[in-house]
Design a protein around this motif. Structure first.
Motif, short mmCIF file in Angstrom:
data_model
loop_
_atom_site.label_atom_id
_atom_site.label_comp_id
_atom_site.label_asym_id
_atom_site.label_seq_id
_atom_site.Cartn_x
_atom_site.Cartn_y
_atom_site.Cartn_z
N GLY A 1 10.05 -1.19 -1.31
CA GLY A 1 8.90 -0.37 -1.65
C GLY A 1 7.98 -0.28 -0.45
N PRO A 2 7.04 0.66 -0.47
CA PRO A 2 6.15 0.81 0.69
C PRO A 2 5.22 -0.39 0.83
N HIS A 3 5.20 -0.96 2.01
CA HIS A 3 4.31 -2.09 2.30
C HIS A 3 4.29 -2.31 3.81
N ARG B 1 0.86 -1.19 0.00
CA ARG B 1 0.00 0.00 0.00
C ARG B 1 0.89 1.23 0.00
N PRO B 2 0.37 2.37 -0.43
CA PRO B 2 1.19 3.59 -0.43
C PRO B 2 1.63 3.98 0.98
N ALA B 3 2.78 4.64 1.04
CA ALA B 3 3.28 5.14 2.32
C ALA B 3 2.24 6.09 2.92
N THR C 1 -0.49 5.02 4.48
CA THR C 1 -1.77 4.33 4.67
C THR C 1 -1.91 3.92 6.15
#
Length: 287
Positions: free
Chosen positions: A261-263, A189-191, A193
């Motif tokens: 990555g964002p997660h 998910r996007p940073a 969230t």
């Protein structure tokens, strides 16, 4: 001898019939108490799975030689590690002294294994090992904290919804040498969230700086030895000792630590057993 006229010989007195005394009333017969039932287990007996149990109050539960904590009403949980063997032994010592033993068959799983034709990599530096050792000590100390949290009794919810980008238990093999398996479930998910508590709990660790691998790390105890870890957060909204409720916002998605990555990496552990979040929270909701 002269018989006297009008004289009648006296008759014998009547005999009284003898009556046997009535027997005393029989004492009431108290039936023996019904034997106490053994533990009742619900849940999937599988590698990475968690099951709930119920036994008469006061029952002692032992799993593979180690005592299992029980609630005053007899409820408890047990779990099976990702690499659990095919059988586990559950012993119940009931309040009446009887001992029941059950052999639990633990189903194996086909883990996602990726074979790579490259070497595993170089050994970590002494400086990394020094820093990492202190981080691992903090994590172990947090997991040793016991709390009154009752989230273990709840049905777990996903802390965020989205695309699952990493599965629990997956593993890479580098030229025949196994790497560490993936200890949780990744959700991309996007940073920023928001991340919600999957169940009630008590915060046992809220890192005040990013850890080398986990980044901003948050850990929540759900009681009975069950705890959640949330990795790579961009921020942490709670502090150690806080009681959190299911659905409460506790942080936000990020890509701190070792992340490409964002997660959100969400992992669950019961005592020493790594367990699969997907088995507790169920299929990822659509949308």
């Amino acid at each position: 001898m002269v018989a006297l006229a009008g004289c009648v010989a006296p008759s014998a007195p009547p005999r009284t019939a003898m009556t046997a005394p009535a027997p005393p009333p029989a004492a009431p017969v108290t039936p023996p108490p019904a034997p106490l039932p053994g533990p009742v287990l619900t849940g999937e007996r599988i590698q990475g799975g968690l099951i709930h149990g119920t036994a008469p109050a006061g029952t002692q539960i032992i799993l593979d030689g180690k005592p299992v904590p029980t609630a005053p009403d007899g409820r408890f949980i047990i779990a099976f590690d990702r690499d659990a063997g095919p059988q586990a032994t559950l012993i119940a010592i009931l309040p009446d002294g009887r001992r029941q033993t059950e052999t639990l068959a633990v189903a194996p799983r086909a883990w996602e294994i990726e074979e790579l034709p490259i070497p595993k990599g170089t050994s970590p530096s002494p400086e990394f090992l020094r820093i990492r050792g202190e981080e691992l000590r903090q994590i172990a100390a947090a997991r040793a904290i016991g709390t009154d949290a009752a989230g273990w009794t709840q049905s777990f919810h996903w802390p965020i919804t989205g695309r699952i980008s990493g599965l629990f238990g997956s593993q890479r093999v580098y030229r025949g040498e196994k790497g560490a398996y993936h200890s949780g479930t990744d959700v991309a998910r996007p940073a920023g969230t928001p991340v919600a508590a999957p169940a009630d709990g008590v915060v046992i660790l809220a890192a005040d700086h990013p850890f080398t691998l986990e980044g901003n790390l948050l850990m929540v105890d759900h009681g009975m030895g069950l705890n959640s870890s949330f990795l790579h957060l961009s921020r942490i909204d709670v502090k150690p000792g806080d009681h959190v409720r299911q659905g409460q916002i506790i942080g936000a998605v990020g890509m701190t630590g070792r992340a490409t990555g964002p997660h959100l990496h969400w992992s669950l552990k019961w005592r020493d057993a790594r367990i699969d979040p997907l088995l507790l929270a169920g299929p990822m909701p659509a949308g």
